[in-house]
Scaffold this motif. Structure first.
Motif, PDB file in Angstrom:
ATOM      1  N   SER A  72      50.295  48.027   4.085  1.00 16.23           N
ATOM      2  CA  SER A  72      49.214  47.841   3.874  1.00 16.23           C
ATOM      3  C   SER A  72      48.742  49.159   2.181  1.00 16.23           C
ATOM      4  CB  SER A  72      48.473  49.177   4.411  1.00 16.23           C
ATOM      5  OG  SER A  72      46.799  49.901   4.130  1.00 16.23           O
ATOM      6  N   THR A 100      45.994  44.789   4.312  1.00 15.76           N
ATOM      7  CA  THR A 100      46.769  44.882   4.708  1.00 15.76           C
ATOM      8  C   THR A 100      47.603  43.704   5.891  1.00 15.76           C
ATOM      9  OG1 THR A 100      45.426  46.332   5.103  1.00 15.76           O
ATOM     10  CG2 THR A 100      46.976  46.013   7.023  1.00 15.76           C
ATOM     11  N   SER A 138      44.997  39.442   5.167  1.00 14.51           N
ATOM     12  CA  SER A 138      43.355  40.183   5.795  1.00 14.51           C
ATOM     13  C   SER A 138      43.076  41.501   4.376  1.00 14.51           C
ATOM     14  CB  SER A 138      43.795  41.444   6.144  1.00 14.51           C
ATOM     15  OG  SER A 138      43.693  40.952   7.825  1.00 14.51           O
ATOM     16  N   ALA A 162      40.594  44.146   2.292  1.00 12.08           N
ATOM     17  CA  ALA A 162      39.355  45.181   2.453  1.00 12.08           C
ATOM     18  C   ALA A 162      38.880  45.035   1.539  1.00 12.08           C
ATOM     19  CB  ALA A 162      39.575  46.688   4.042  1.00 12.08           C
ATOM     20  N   TYR A 197      44.367  47.721  15.165  1.00 10.14           N
ATOM     21  CA  TYR A 197      44.354  47.989  14.007  1.00 10.14           C
ATOM     22  C   TYR A 197      43.113  48.191  14.102  1.00 10.14           C
ATOM     23  CZ  TYR A 197      48.498  45.880  12.618  1.00 10.14           C
ATOM     24  OH  TYR A 197      50.221  45.565  13.145  1.00 10.14           O
ATOM     25  N   LYS A 206      39.079  47.044  11.761  1.00  5.29           N
ATOM     26  CA  LYS A 206      38.888  46.479  10.202  1.00  5.29           C
ATOM     27  C   LYS A 206      38.176  47.282   8.997  1.00  5.29           C
ATOM     28  CE  LYS A 206      35.659  42.970   8.893  1.00  5.29           C
ATOM     29  NZ  LYS A 206      34.432  42.531   9.651  1.00  5.29           N
ATOM     30  N   GLY A 236      42.522  48.116   6.367  1.00  8.06           N
ATOM     31  CA  GLY A 236      43.049  47.592   7.573  1.00  8.06           C
ATOM     32  C   GLY A 236      42.347  46.635   7.586  1.00  8.06           C
ATOM     33  N   ARG A 237      43.244  46.115   9.144  1.00  8.90           N
ATOM     34  CA  ARG A 237      43.533  45.123   9.852  1.00  8.90           C
ATOM     35  C   ARG A 237      43.016  44.455  11.245  1.00  8.90           C
ATOM     36  NH1 ARG A 237      48.757  42.569  11.774  1.00  8.90           N
ATOM     37  NH2 ARG A 237      48.345  41.082  10.697  1.00  8.90           N
ATOM     38  N   GLU A 238      41.515  43.119  11.419  1.00 12.03           N
ATOM     39  CA  GLU A 238      41.888  43.319  12.642  1.00 12.03           C
ATOM     40  C   GLU A 238      42.620  42.396  13.131  1.00 12.03           C
ATOM     41  OE1 GLU A 238      37.295  41.892  12.876  1.00 12.03           O
ATOM     42  OE2 GLU A 238      39.017  40.672  11.773  1.00 12.03           O
TER      43      GLU A 238
END
Lengths: 422, 455
Positions: free
Chosen positions: A360, A383, A418, A420, B218, B220, B453-455
């Motif tokens: 992350s 991440t 991913s 953010a 996890y 988002k 973060g991630r889903e």
């Protein structure tokens, strides 16, 4: 230093075999900001690693000096350490010296070269910082079996940073380069200037999954953690996500990783590791399958296999690299079409976990739209985990670079990472 | 090192025209008792002995170091360094005057090797009583550092300092899921460090935390209100402004705070102090690595930038007060301005009110390390233990997240500060190497920050 006297004293304390690795390190470094020298630095350091056998276990110490006190410390270790550590001492007494003539760099010439970079300053480039360092390392191993072998190398390291300052934000682009010969700093500045021109324009992106080019410098840091993940010591301690993955397909079949310590054209060339094991070129990951862990002598004996020549203080590598593909960087950009280039990350030391493979990171880079690089994006958080990242590889670039002696990487194109963002 | 030898080195250094010369001599031993697999795997012993010489003429600095401390090698180093200056030859006659200072970090208690081994084995045994714990790494890290500093201002000073730290990582595993949690306790102190701490309880809490992380979800990411717990949570201030207030960055205009002296850079809830004088704290020292007494520096007062951390040579560019903050890992590094014990002064806000005020956000109970680029102000830090806040209540444990922001705006977002001040210890890496630092804060609320973060 009278090594024979040291050996004799060790034998007197009940040690039966003693081996010393001597690392003689010299470096010259200069930092210039615009046309002003900020500092010059010179270092001359000699380090000793002593390995001594008592009973059926060895005891090791890294030290700045050799005297009777070191033998006492070794003796103290033998009363505390509970894990039996075996070791095969070198016994080939034929000399194997491979010490090249080490060229001394002209630091005044380098300094003038760095000062001359000031001419690149303009309305875009407000400040240029540069550091140039040249190091020579001579490694020698001797023991009381009569072994005396040596190896040497010279490396150049250059870091350049261009800064654009504005009331809203400062923009920085940088490049670290390592080579076995003198580095062309003008070439670095020219390419950085182009990058800075794009990066001063910044856009926000939305949270979601993106196809990304992970640039070679970013992948290289992550590869450094993979080295920790295939360290046989961590595997036996069950503190790596790659435990139990030997001979299994772990990553994309496009991924091949080799180690070539005997390649003289690469910066980590070495004939033998710090324990005296002769190195050899090997394939560590073939088509995504993990072929081997990395063993020093202790772990090799524990696991009933041969040491892999990867003992450098701890278990590490020299000239390990991700095998490059055919696409140049522009072709990778076209293949992404719409996505991101991740060209800098921060926070590795705290946010990459080799235990479970989680990643992350604060990420920086550029936006690709319709196959073209259009601007930079505001800092985001990327991440993922190692399995996902290296299984989602779509393409591997041909821009292999070695920023340090341990490992090197090309850029890779990965799907569905991913991100953010604000 | 003998005073006459030190005077000889300094006077020799000055004779080609530099206007400042300094000798740093160090003898250190590091001892690391390392338990893995329920046994003492290694007792790592690292003896360090060497010399660093720093010369300056105006703002130009040269530094050299060697561990070859025979006279010929030192002379060779001196010649390499002083030849970089081509000013008129002058005869120097510096006479050193020794300063004697009392140690602010006295040691009261040591343990035998057998007692240290028993201490680590007890930690292993307590942690392994929990079913899902599959590995315990426990380290006792000791350092005894003895330094001598002499310079062309006539200063001669000796100092001895001890560091002790317990660093334990406890690993949990269930099927393919792995998680870990760490316990770190340290000080510039002897083994009295543990006298008033219930180690068994702390180990049990750490083991339970590792196990509970196996079920963490996890999450988002996005820009959200965040509550950051006390102690190591202060990494936000260490990264967001601490490094940016070091003269290293400020003096060369490579900090977002370079021209902000006397200006508001944080909300009025923020009063940030760097204090190297607190007896026995992990980042404390009697003197800094230029031989000056350490100091209590109020960096930010009610949100206003009040002072920078300034070392001797950077002060030549800044014309501020040198304030006892120059540090280095060891003799191979040139010293520069660094933090020591940096903490946020307690406020009066209530934690319950902070939680109730958030409809959807994150509670970061325990933080990991971070980093910053002072030039841009972009910083990040890891979150070791985090929970969702939903409708004013703490709910699910979440994983795989980190926080990022920019120093220019994040300090203004500190909305509430509680009174539960606590400290955490770490190693801060920067230009002059890795040095022990304490960071401290009470629980705080940040109105918005980007959570990854991630889903």
């Amino acid at each position: 230093m009278n090594f024979n006297l040291f050996f004799d004293k060790a034998l007197g304390l009940g040690f039966s075999k003693v081996q010393i690795t001597i690392t003689d390190y010299c470096s010259s470094e200069v930092k210039v900001s615009n046309n002003e020298v900020l500092y010059d630095q010179a270092c001359s350091h000699i380090g000793y690693t002593v390995v001594a056998l008592k009973g059926n276990s060895v005891y090791k110490i890294n030290t700045d000096y050799l005297d009777d006190s070191i033998l006492k410390l070794l003796d103290e270790k033998s009363t505390i350490e509970e894990e039996k550590k075996e070791f095969t001492f070198l016994d080939d007494t034929s000399k194997n010296n491979n010490v090249d003539d080490l060229k001394i760099i002209d630091i005044h010439e380098i300094t003038n070269k760095l000062k001359s970079l000031d001419s690149y300053r303009d309305n875009l480039v407000h400040k240029i910082n540069s550091i140039y360092e040249a190091t020579t390392v001579i490694k020698r191993i001797i023991n009381n079996n009569g072994v005396d072998i040596s190896s040497s190398r010279t490396n150049h390291v250059c870091s350049v940073e261009l800064i654009n300052e504005s009331d809203e934000k400062n923009t920085v682009v940088f490049k670290d380069k390592l080579d076995t010969k003198e580095i062309d700093v003008d070439l670095i500045v020219s390419s950085l200037k182009e990058e800075l021109g794009i990066k001063i324009n910044e856009e926000s992106i939305t949270t979601g999954k993106y196809n990304c080019i992970i640039k070679n410098n970013v992948l290289n840091v992550l590869l450094g953690y993979i080295i920790g993940g295939i360290n046989a010591e961590r595997v036996s301690e069950k503190t790596t996500f790659l435990e139990g993955k030997l001979n299994k397909k772990v990553f994309s079949e496009k991924l091949n990783i080799k180690e070539e310590p005997l390649n003289k054209d690469l910066p980590g060339y070495t004939l033998f590791d710090d324990e005296g094991t002769f190195t050899y070129n090997k394939s560590i990951i073939t088509n995504g399958v993990l072929n081997t862990y990395l063993y020093d002598k202790k772990e090799a004996l524990k696991n009933g296999c041969e040491a892999t020549g990867n003992a450098y203080g701890g278990i590490s590598t020299r000239n390990m690299y991700v095998v490059p593909g055919n696409d140049n960087f522009d072709e990778l950009v076209k293949k992404v079409n719409n996505g991101l280039i991740i060209d800098e990350c921060m926070g590795y030391h705290a946010s990459v976990h080799i235990n479970n493979g989680e990643i992350s990171l604060q990420a920086f880079g550029m936006i690709i739209r319709d196959g073209k690089i259009v601007s930079s994006f505001k800092p985001v958080v990327m991440t993922t985990n190692f399995i996902e990242l290296l299984s989602n590889i779509e393409e591997i670039g041909n821009d292999l670079e070695f920023p340090h002696i341990g490992c090197g990487c090309p850029s890779i194109l990965v799907k569905d990472i991913s991100i953010a963002s604000k | 090192m003998d005073t006459v030898v030190l005077e000889g080195i300094i006077n020799s250094c000055l004779d080609t025209g530099c206007d400042f010369a300094e000798v740093f001599y160090e003898e250190t031993i590091k001892r690391n008792y390392n338990l893995v697999d329920s046994k003492i795997k290694t007792l790592s012993l690292v003896p360090i002995k060497g010399i660093g010489i720093r010369l300056a003429l105006g703002n130009e600095v040269v530094y050299g170091s060697t561990n070859k401390i025979d006279q010929d090698s030192i002379n060779e180093l001196i010649n390499t360094l002083k030849n970089k200056f081509n000013d008129n030859v002058k005869i120097a006659n510096v006479v050193l005057h020794e300063e004697v200072v009392s140690n602010i970090n006295p040691i009261k208690k040591n343990l035998s090797n057998e007692e240290k081994v028993a201490f680590l084995k007890n930690i292993d045994s307590v942690a392994r009583k929990f079913d899902l714990i599959n590995q315990v790494e426990a380290m006792l890290i000791e350092e005894n550092r003895n330094i001598t500093i002499a310079n062309s201002l006539g200063k001669l000073i000796n100092s001895s300092n001890n560091h002790l730290r317990l660093y334990t990582t406890i690993y949990a595993e269930r099927d393919e899921e792995k998680a870990s949690s760490t316990l770190s306790i340290g000080g510039s102190v002897g083994y009295e460090l543990f006298d008033n701490i219930d180690i068994d309880k702390r180990v049990q809490e750490t083991a339970k935390n590792a196990i509970s992380k196996l079920d963490a979800k996890y999450f988002k990411g996005g820009e959200l209100p965040v509550i950051i717990g006390p102690g190591f949570g202060a990494v936000i201030f260490h990264e967001a402004c601490g490094h940016g207030l070091e003269a290293t960055a400020v003096s060369v205009h490579e900090s977002v705070f370079s021209d902000k002296f006397g200006e508001r850079i944080a909300s009025d809830k923020v009063t940030l102090i760097d204090d190297g004088t607190i007896a026995n704290l992990w980042g404390s020292n009697t003197i800094d690595d230029e031989g000056n007494l350490t100091n209590r520096n109020v960096l930010i007062k009610n949100g206003i930038l009040n002072c920078y951390l300034v070392d001797y040579l950077n002060n030549r560019k800044m014309n501020k007060t040198v304030n006892g903050c120059s540090r280095r890992q060891d003799y191979t590094y040139m010293p520069t301005s660094r933090m020591s014990n940096t903490y946020l002064e307690p406020g009066t806000d209530k934690i319950e009110d902070m939680i109730k005020s958030i409809d959807y956000g994150v509670y970061c109970k325990d933080m990991g390390g971070g980093s910053v680029n002072p030039i841009t102000g972009d910083f990040n830090f890891a979150v070791n233990d985090a929970y969702l806040i939903e409708n004013g209540e703490i709910t699910d444990q979440i994983k795989g997240i980190s926080l990022i922001g920019n120093s220019r705006d994040i300090l203004m977002n500190v909305e509430a500060v509680s009174d539960d001040l606590d400290f955490g210890c770490g190693i801060c890496g920067s230009l002059s190497g890795g040095v022990p630092v304490t960071i401290g804060q009470p629980t705080i609320k940040v109105s918005k920050i980007l959570v990854g973060g991630r889903e």
